[in-house]
Design an enzyme around this catalytic site. Structure first.
Site, PDB file in Angstrom:
ATOM      1  CB  CYS A 199      -0.354   5.332  10.889  1.00  0.00           C
ATOM      2  SG  CYS A 199      -1.920   5.644  10.302  1.00  0.00           S
ATOM      3  CB  ALA A 225      -0.633  -0.175   1.224  1.00  0.00           C
ATOM      4  CB  ALA A 226       2.722   2.145  -2.618  1.00  0.00           C
ATOM      5  CB  ALA A 227      -0.935   6.390  -2.439  1.00  0.00           C
ATOM      6  CG  ASP A 254      -7.934  -6.145  -3.573  1.00  0.00           C
ATOM      7  OD1 ASP A 254      -7.117  -5.689  -2.525  1.00  0.00           O
ATOM      8  OD2 ASP A 254      -9.393  -5.609  -3.134  1.00  0.00           O
ATOM      9  CG  ASP A 267       2.199   2.522   5.981  1.00  0.00           C
ATOM     10  OD1 ASP A 267       2.253   2.084   7.293  1.00  0.00           O
ATOM     11  OD2 ASP A 267       2.474   3.321   5.301  1.00  0.00           O
ATOM     12  CG  ASP A 279      -2.635   3.078  -3.150  1.00  0.00           C
ATOM     13  OD1 ASP A 279      -2.007   2.910  -1.873  1.00  0.00           O
ATOM     14  OD2 ASP A 279      -3.520   2.709  -3.034  1.00  0.00           O
TER      15      ASP A 279
END
Lengths: 185, 708
Positions: B497, B372-374, B423, B440, B396
């Site tokens: 996060c 999940a890069a963006a 996905d 992430d 992403d």
């Protein structure tokens, strides 16, 4: 994703050679001996290493957003437009350079042409109508454009005369963030 | 011209003003000063005569008049006053001399008065302070004479005792009124508190209705008090109030004070006990410092810092742990629009998001996946650490965010990256065999409330449950796309996060059960170890290697980082899980047996002991059932070639277990998690059916094997 056709290759190389002249062949026969190639994905042309290209073949056409460096894109009329994303390539190989005074930096980054007043330095013997890469005085590439005057003419020009016509600048990353032209999805 | 002249005076005040309308505070101060002066002079002479008082008043007039000359604009609205001043100025000097002889101390006071009266304007002396003596040389215009003399009459009465002006009197009255109101409010508040306390005691906990009446301060007070009670519960508690009631009240108050929804406040209170929770919530209300990360592909940190300082951006190196981070302390220009930023020399990135990449530690020429890069901050950091070599796949699921991702990567000069739009759960179908994978994960964002306060009020328990589900799927997918046989890697880093245990420890624990992974030290410079035991749920003891970053401890965004090493490809099936648990048990048996499984706390009651005994019993029976089940599942999967070695291991373990049946059962009661797994396993019905069938098979097969 597919290799470029002959016409497309010609269009791309013609455009690139305006900026980097005969150095174009250095893009294919690189100094580090790595094999690089051009690939077309949804009208965008990407310049990528072969290893990366092979890995990207796994990814479906709909899902491939970008690989390597985006050089430019073909318009609907099959004209090739160079994009700001290839600035690192151009700045590495370009023949003619223009340096901007700090006072004109922001003006150029907002998409304005370069006036004589903002011209810090320019490569000797730059002909007219040639692609140049624009740097700031610290040597950071900021964009590219086409000369409107030769070096000699530029010396005599008035302070408000346009020396370099704006074609692309790094400010586009912010200004065209929404419709990022380098993204193929 | 009879009467007191009050009417005229009022009219006059209305037309030209008194010059004191806004200066009640000055009057107040003056009153204080005058009081001092009075006291001082009485100290000298013993007795204060009317004459002396008058003189002091005159000095005031004189000086203020002089000051009035310095500020002619104050007088300009009344020409007569100016004339009067001119007339006076000659005689003033004489009077002044007298006064200088009279008292020096007084002069000092006068000076102070003078300074003050500069603002108060010329009206002050002009009106109230002209006494009888002044009348001899003051010649007001016709009509005003009467007015002034009237005034003097009025004030003479007052002067006998207080020498108080009309305005002063008014101000004093106002003050008294104010005091009275305040006192009443105070009384009322105290009464309120008492009342609510009584209420709380009576209704014991059910104070939801009473809360509406409580002010912010009172809630804070109650919160602090309750927290203090929790600290020393035995001593300070209210006899009819249980701990849970106290906690409920605290959570309610926390939610109210820091405007969280109660369910979220409760979750935070579970994670951060007592005062820590307040610290945490307070830290969440303050923004974290702005940090940037230098792009080592294009520049060096020192050069960047110099360039930025030249542009009026004050930057300092973050700390010892990061060689690329810079802290922006002050900036005159927008940090996100400098030519350096546009040229890709740095990225605005929270310092805590360096951590997952530091933990991942990608090497050049590896194959790395960012699930999940963006928007690409971490991806770019990975590319920079890989020095633009090797292959990095940035994926992403959101189309809109991919544009930003591509933009950022191209701007920063990343050349070794493929950006894909899948996905994340389907990635293993597309590509496998990565050396390192960074997940992430999308999360509830409870660690970055300081960036996005809407989380406080919008994240419900359902939202969190939904993200947890997604996270589990994503983590399994991430582990599946990693290659355990990689010579250099085989690592998966899971980070969020969020600070919720559901989204972190639980997800990782789930992956530990489902795949062949183990937690390894993340190699981070700081962080709090992950939870092993949370609200009665036991997690794998390896969770101590996971790291939590807290805003109130580290002054970074809340973060969770866990580095996993994939030991083996493939899916961990049920029996293998148990097998490994068994091995673990045998390894740690000698240690574990020494420690009694359920050590009753000294303070617990008999009931609690009973409960533990019952639980032990329950788990013993469960454990027995589990062994049978294992045998069953084992034989069921005999055909599975892939797991042959594992099967042999199980057999060994089984034999050993039979020998040490008692001790292992006892240990199971200790290991709540494993028993939970067993109970969570196959459906009871299915299990029974299979058991019968497979036990027969097993007995046939086991016989020749034991011979061989």
């Amino acid at each position: 994703m597919r290799p470029l056709t002959e016409d497309e290759t010609r269009a791309v190389f013609e455009k690139l050679s305006k900026f980097i002249g005969t150095n174009v062949k250095l893009m294919i026969e690189r100094k580090d001996k790595e094999i690089y190639c051009f690939r077309l994905q949804k009208d965008r042309v990407y310049y990528t290493s072969e290893e990366l290209m092979k890995k990207a073949t796994n990814i479906s056409r709909d899902s491939l957003a970008c690989l390597g460096t985006c050089v430019g894109r073909f318009t609907h009329h099959k004209k090739f437009h160079i994009l700001i994303t290839c600035l690192p390539l151009l700045s590495e190989l370009c023949e003619f350079k223009v340096w901007l005074k700090p006072s004109q930096e922001m003006s150029f980054l907002y998409g304005n042409h370069i006036l004589k007043a903002g011209l810090g330095r320019i490569t000797e013997n730059t002909p007219q109508n040639t692609g140049v890469v624009v740097y700031n005085m610290a040597g950071t590439p900021l964009g590219f454009g086409v000369t409107a005057r030769t070096t000699q003419e530029a010396r005599k020009a008035g302070p408000t005369d346009i020396i370099v016509l704006h074609q692309g600048d790094v400010g586009e990353y912010l200004r065209f963030e929404e419709q990022n032209p380098a993204c193929a999805v | 011209m009879g009467g007191t002249g009050k009417g005229k005076r009022r009219k006059r005040e209305k037309v030209i003003g008194t010059g004191l309308e806004h200066l009640s505070e000055f009057v107040e101060e003056k009153k204080v000063l005058k009081g001092k002066r009075r006291r001082g002079s009485s100290g000298e002479d013993g007795k204060v005569g009317k004459r002396k008082k008058r003189k002091s008043v005159i000095t005031e007039v004189e000086d203020e008049d002089l000051s009035g000359e310095e500020f002619p604009e104050d007088l300009s609205d009344e020409e007569e006053d100016v004339d009067r001043d001119d007339q006076r100025s000659g005689k003033n000097k004489e009077v002044l001399k007298d006064i200088e002889d009279f008292d020096e101390d007084e002069d000092e006071n006068v000076e102070i008065d003078d300074v003050e009266s500069e603002d108060s304007g010329a009206e002050v002396p002009g009106r109230g302070l002209i006494s009888d003596e002044n009348a001899t040389w003051l010649k007001p215009k016709h009509g005003k004479q009467q007015l002034l003399s009237d005034e003097d009459d009025d004030e003479d009465h007052d002067e006998d005792q207080f020498e108080e002006l009309e305005v002063e009197k008014q101000a004093r009255e106002l003050d008294e009124e104010d005091d009275r109101v305040r006192k009443e409010a105070d009384d009322e508040m105290r009464f309120n508190i008492e009342e609510t306390e009584k209420q709380a005691r009576l209704e014991s906990g059910a104070t939801a209705g009473g809360d509406a009446k409580l002010s912010r301060d009172e809630i804070a007070l109650r919160l602090r008090r309750n927290l203090a009670v929790l600290k020393d519960f035995k001593e300070l508690r209210d006899a009819d109030k249980s701990r849970s009631e106290y906690v409920a009240e605290i959570i309610e108050d926390l939610a109210e004070t820091y405007s969280y929804i109660p369910s979220l406040a409760e979750r935070f209170f579970d994670i951060f006990p007592n005062e820590q929770c307040i610290e945490f919530m307070e830290a969440m209300d303050n923004p974290r410092p702005l940090t940037i990360r230098a792009n080592t592909l294009k520049t060096r940190r020192r050069d960047l810092a110099q360039a930025l300082i030249g542009r009026g951006v004050n930057v300092d190196p973050i700390d010892k742990w990061s060689k690329v981070g810079l802290l922006v302390s002050e900036s005159q220009v927008p940090v996100g629009a400098t030519p350096e930023y546009l040229a890709g020399h740095y990225m605005i990135q929270a310092a805590s998001s360096f951590m997952p990449v530091i933990a991942l530690a990608p090497q050049p020429d590896e194959r790395v996946l960012d699930v999940a890069a963006a928007p690409g901050g971490k991806t770019q950091y990975i590319a920079a650490l890989m020095n633009n070599k090797g292959v990095l796949i940035a994926n992403d699921a959101k189309k809109e965010r991919i544009k930003a991702l591509v933009g950022n990567l191209q701007r920063m000069g990343v050349e070794n990256t493929i950006v894909s739009h899948y996905d994340g759960r389907k990635l293993p179908e597309v590509m496998k065999g990565f050396d390192r994978v960074l997940l992430d994960s999308p999360c509830s964002g409870t660690g970055i409330i300081s960036h996005d306060p809407s989380v406080k009020t919008q994240r419900t328990n359902e939202d969190i449950a939904r993200t947890v589900h997604l996270q589990k799927q994503l983590l399994l997918a991430a582990i599946d796309s990693c290659n355990a046989e990689s010579s250099s890697g085989g690592y998966v880093v899971y980070s969020t996060c969020s600070l919720m245990v559901d989204e972190n420890e639980e997800v990782v624990d789930y992956a530990l059960r489902k795949r062949f992974v183990k937690i390894v030290p993340a190699g981070l410079p700081f962080g709090v170890p992950g939870f092993v035991n949370f609200k009665g749920t036991r997690f794998n003891h390896q969770m101590l290697e996971a790291r939590r970053i807290y805003p109130h401890v580290h002054n970074l965004d809340g973060f969770f980082i866990c580095k996993l090493k994939k030991t083996k490809n493939g899916v961990r099936s049920k029996h293998v899980v148990d097998d490994i648990n068994a091995e673990k048990r045998e390894e740690s048996e000698t240690v574990d047996v020494q420690v009694p499984p359920a050590k009753p706390k000294p303070g617990t009651s008999k009931d609690a002991k009973k409960k533990t005994r019952l639980r032990d019993k329950d788990e013993k029976t469960r454990g027995r059932r589990r062994i049978k089940e294992e045998v069953a599942v084992d034989s069921e999967q005999n055909t599975n070639d892939e797991d042959k070695s594992a099967r042999v291991k199980t057999k060994k373990a089984e034999k050993e277990r039979k020998v040490k049946a008692k001790s292992s059962e006892r240990l199971e009661s200790e290991n709540g998690k494993s028993s939970k797994e067993a109970s969570n396993g196959l459906d009871n019905l299915k299990r029974k059916d299979k058991l019968k069938k497979l036990q027969k098979k097993l007995s046939k097969k086991a016989a020749p094997k034991s011979k061989s």
